[in-house]
Design a protein around this motif. Structure first.
Motif, PDB file in Angstrom:
ATOM      1  N   GLY A  26     -17.245 -38.883  18.904  1.00 18.97           N
ATOM      2  CA  GLY A  26     -17.212 -38.793  20.439  1.00 18.97           C
ATOM      3  C   GLY A  26     -15.683 -39.061  20.882  1.00 18.97           C
ATOM      4  N   GLU A  27     -15.893 -40.182  21.598  1.00 18.75           N
ATOM      5  CA  GLU A  27     -14.774 -40.565  22.653  1.00 18.75           C
ATOM      6  C   GLU A  27     -13.771 -39.529  22.835  1.00 18.75           C
ATOM      7  N   PRO A 170     -35.260 -27.637  20.091  1.00 17.83           N
ATOM      8  CA  PRO A 170     -34.528 -28.245  21.241  1.00 17.83           C
ATOM      9  C   PRO A 170     -33.100 -27.531  21.323  1.00 17.83           C
ATOM     10  N   PRO A 171     -32.495 -27.528  22.527  1.00 18.77           N
ATOM     11  CA  PRO A 171     -31.482 -26.540  23.189  1.00 18.77           C
ATOM     12  C   PRO A 171     -30.530 -27.064  22.230  1.00 18.77           C
ATOM     13  N   GLY A 172     -29.514 -26.471  22.067  1.00 23.06           N
ATOM     14  CA  GLY A 172     -28.095 -26.898  21.415  1.00 23.06           C
ATOM     15  C   GLY A 172     -28.114 -26.631  19.902  1.00 23.06           C
ATOM     16  N   ALA A 296     -24.635 -34.552  20.813  1.00 24.81           N
ATOM     17  CA  ALA A 296     -23.759 -33.563  21.221  1.00 24.81           C
ATOM     18  C   ALA A 296     -22.402 -33.911  20.432  1.00 24.81           C
ATOM     19  N   ASP A 297     -22.031 -35.113  20.260  1.00 25.17           N
ATOM     20  CA  ASP A 297     -20.746 -35.327  19.601  1.00 25.17           C
ATOM     21  C   ASP A 297     -20.654 -34.818  18.104  1.00 25.17           C
ATOM     22  N   ALA A 298     -22.140 -35.180  17.521  1.00 27.43           N
ATOM     23  CA  ALA A 298     -21.942 -34.719  16.091  1.00 27.43           C
ATOM     24  C   ALA A 298     -21.895 -33.319  16.078  1.00 27.43           C
ATOM     25  N   ASP A 599      -6.790 -32.006  14.175  1.00 29.52           N
ATOM     26  CA  ASP A 599      -6.727 -33.456  13.939  1.00 29.52           C
ATOM     27  C   ASP A 599      -8.085 -34.315  14.304  1.00 29.52           C
ATOM     28  N   ALA A 600      -9.110 -33.233  14.565  1.00 30.34           N
ATOM     29  CA  ALA A 600     -10.517 -33.560  14.754  1.00 30.34           C
ATOM     30  C   ALA A 600     -11.025 -34.538  13.598  1.00 30.34           C
ATOM     31  N   ASP A 601     -11.801 -35.651  13.789  1.00 27.71           N
ATOM     32  CA  ASP A 601     -12.424 -36.157  12.858  1.00 27.71           C
ATOM     33  C   ASP A 601     -13.463 -35.348  11.965  1.00 27.71           C
ATOM     34  N   ALA A 602     -13.472 -35.608  10.723  1.00 28.79           N
ATOM     35  CA  ALA A 602     -14.517 -34.979   9.983  1.00 28.79           C
ATOM     36  C   ALA A 602     -15.933 -34.878  10.789  1.00 28.79           C
ATOM     37  N   ALA A 603     -16.739 -33.883  10.457  1.00 37.27           N
ATOM     38  CA  ALA A 603     -18.178 -33.996  11.231  1.00 37.27           C
ATOM     39  C   ALA A 603     -18.783 -35.130  10.734  1.00 37.27           C
TER      40      ALA A 603
END
Ligand code: GTP
Ligand code: MG
Length: 613
Positions: A26-27, A170-172, A296-298, A599-603
């Motif tokens: 997240g963050e 669920p939504p998403g 949501a972050d995951a 650069d995103a972190d691995a999921a």
């Protein structure tokens, strides 16, 4: 035992892929990009791929055409729409071997019979997408997988996408039940591949009986290579063999660098009256998806990882297309060169024929001797212009003079030579192409022979050349030094003498002639030729006439060769195809780096154990 394989090595560390430099999910995750050049770069790439053609039948052409088609599909189906809406619901594509229980699993996860499950293989022929009612607007609007027509009813048409909403979901998060990846039905296989390329997350379903099959592993490897986020379901496992099989599959996954993929092991049970699996069997998987839906972050991290992996895979794939385009150009050049070599050979054969005196044999020689021997030539040499006119009148009114016969002999001899070399060149070019896979595919039988109008064109060529020689004699007659003699030589006779000089050109002296020894006319003919060659003016004229003849022959042969070259020209890819592909591929790669996606972190996926992640 309920669900996942305890022996599965990744159970405690279900981060996906090798890039695990995890911060708290997240963050400071970039929403997309600090730079929005990616959509434009992808549009450029889309255009470059769309413009690329691989028409020549080379071994690399068909794979390149297919790869270009899948890349275009993936750009349209997934990359472009996903990039426009990074926050769109996460799409889980459920893929795997036929009859593995994919539809049954999807139905069980959403607790409704949304997709027909059945005993006939393959059952699912057109994809079914099931989502929360809240998300149906996004999927219905058709940005994702735009080539599939949305329907509300079950369909057998592989170009449709049936949309179903499931309040239990669920939504998403949405599931797409795909046809079998190893189908005996070609359309199923192709569609399954296309759907998996549009997945944010692959849920791979295999069974205790099928998990070692080759096809799924090929797909898994390619998905892994692109960094797609994958979760595995080992379905229908006999409880007594669960540990052993799960351990074996885990080993196989680890060996393919897929050890980080969460693995769910579902025991064999019977389905209920609705065809659904009992809750206790699906509970761990449902719980896992529920946690993913709630985080949501995951979800965003999963989307970014798969998206970035797919983007990163574009450049090498595009490089492959560019290489194939280069091969097309190289092959087209090689084919052209075979044709040019054949027709260069034909031109050289004509040059050679003019040099070696072969044209001064047979009929031409006989007519020349007759022409000289009857005295016509000598008389003409002494003729004044007025007498020439008389002779011309005589020639048209009387029977053909030996001069006309000589001219015809020259014509027919030359035409024979031209037809011969043109036939040989056509045959050589044909053979050259036939030995080349791309050439063979471009051939048609007529090309093995000269064009149908060649005989006619060769005759016209020679007649026009002969007229040209006479014109030359007339024009050169304006030369001061030549004037006196031209006045003496009748233009016509001089022209013929020049033609003979062309046939016997340069250093050729009549000793090489096919002469009948002792014959008076032969001696006269030789003497005259020697006299002619002794005449600088005649030599100059002959050189010009020879060059003119060769120019005309070149033009004729060029037209013959053009029948071949037009085929390569038509098949040839645009010259900048490879360069445009490489440039666009590099553009995407640069934009990808600038975007911050890379650069995103691995999921970080939820753990497969019950409870928190
Ligand atoms: N007993 C039992 N039957 C199952 C289970 N899972 C699926 N089946 C049955 O196996 C058959 C095939 O299941 P499907 O869900 O249609 O399989 P699929 O993977 O969707 O098959 P395709 O769409 O053809 O690729 C159906 O008759 C199901 O009822 C299970 O866990 N236990
Ligand atoms: Mg199915």
């Amino acid at each position: 035992m309920t669900t996942h394989g305890d022996s599965a090595t990744q159970a405690d560390a279900p981060t996906v892929a090798a890039r695990t430099g995890s911060t708290d999910a997240g963050e400071d995750r970039p929403a997309t990009t600090g730079d929005d050049s990616l959509p434009a770069a992808l549009a450029d790439l889309r255009a470059a791929i769309g413009a690329a053609r691989f028409p020549l039948a080379l071994p690399s052409a068909e794979p390149a055409r297919r790869a270009a088609g899948s890349l275009t599909d993936q750009l349209d189906d997934y990359l472009l729409p996903r990039l426009r809406r990074l926050d769109a619901p996460l799409l889980v594509v459920v893929g795997g071997s036929t009859g593995a229980g994919k539809s049954t699993l999807v139905n069980s996860l959403v607790q409704a019979r949304v997709s027909a499950a059945g005993v006939l293989r393959p059952t699912t022929r057109s994809p079914v997408l099931v989502c929360s009612p809240a998300d149906s607007g996004w999927f219905r609007q058709g940005e994702l997988l735009p080539g599939l027509t949305r329907t509300n009813e079950p369909s057998e048409d592989p170009h449709t996408l049936q949309l179903v909403t499931a309040p239990a979901l669920p939504p998403g998060l949405a599931f797409l039940d795909a046809p079998d990846i190893d189908s005996v039905v070609d359309a199923n296989r192709a569609l399954a591949g296309q759907l998996l390329a549009a997945a944010d997350l692959w849920l791979f379903v295999t069974t205790a009986a099928r998990y070692a099959d080759a096809v799924p592993w090929e797909l898994l490897r390619s998905a892994r290579a692109r960094g797609a986020v994958i979760a595995m379901v080992l379905d229908r496992v006999p409880p007594e063999a669960a540990d052993e099989i799960a351990a074996h599959l885990s080993e196989m996954l680890a060996a393919q660098d897929l050890g980080a993929a969460p693995l769910f092991v579902l025991p064999e049970t019977s389905v209920d009256g609705q065809g659904l699996l009992p809750d206790r069997v699906t509970a761990p998987l449902s719980a896992w998806f529920a946690r993913l839906a709630a985080d949501a972050d995951a979800r965003a991290a999963v989307v970014r990882q798969t998206l970035d992996g797919a983007l990163a895979a574009l450049r090498p794939a595009v490089e492959g297309l560019a290489d194939a385009a280069d091969e097309q150009v190289t092959a087209a050049d090689a084919l052209d060169e075979r044709v040019r070599a054949a027709y260069r050979g034909a031109h050289r054969a004509v040059e050679q024929g003019l040099k070696d005196g072969r044209l001064l044999r047979g009929e031409v020689l006989a007519r020349w001797q007759e022409f000289v021997g009857t005295g016509e030539f000598f008389r003409t040499l002494e003729a004044r212009i007025g007498r020439l006119r008389d002779r011309v009148v005589a020639a048209v009114t009387g029977r053909p003079a030996p001069a006309a016969e000589l001219r015809e002999a020259i014509e027919s001899q030359l035409v024979t030579l031209l037809r011969g070399v043109a036939a040989e060149a056509a045959e050589n070019a044909y053979t050259g192409w036939k030995a080349h896979p791309a050439g063979a595919a471009l051939l048609e039988p007529g090309l093995a022979h000269p064009a149908g109008d060649l005989p006619e064109r060769a005759e016209r060529l020679v007649r026009e050349w002969q007229r040209g020689v006479l014109e030359l004699v007339r024009v050169e007659g304006g030369d001061r030094r030549f004037v006196a003699r031209t006045a003496a030589y009748a233009v016509n006779a001089t022209g013929l003498a020049v033609m003979i000089a062309v046939f016997a050109s340069t250093a050729f002296v009549p000793t090489g002639l096919e002469v009948a020894t002792g014959a008076g006319t032969t001696v006269a003919a030789q003497t005259v030729l020697q006299a002619l060659f002794g005449d600088q003016a005649v030599r100059t004229l002959a050189a010009k006439a020879r060059a003119d003849l060769l120019d005309r022959v070149r033009a004729l042969l060029d037209d013959e060769a053009a029948r071949y070259l037009a085929r390569t020209a038509e098949a040839r890819p645009a010259p900048d195809t490879a360069e445009a592909l490489r440039r666009a591929g590099n553009g995407v790669e640069m934009a990808r780096h600038r975007s911050g996606l890379a650069d995103a972190d691995a999921a970080r996926l939820p753990g497969t154990e019950g409870g928190g992640s």
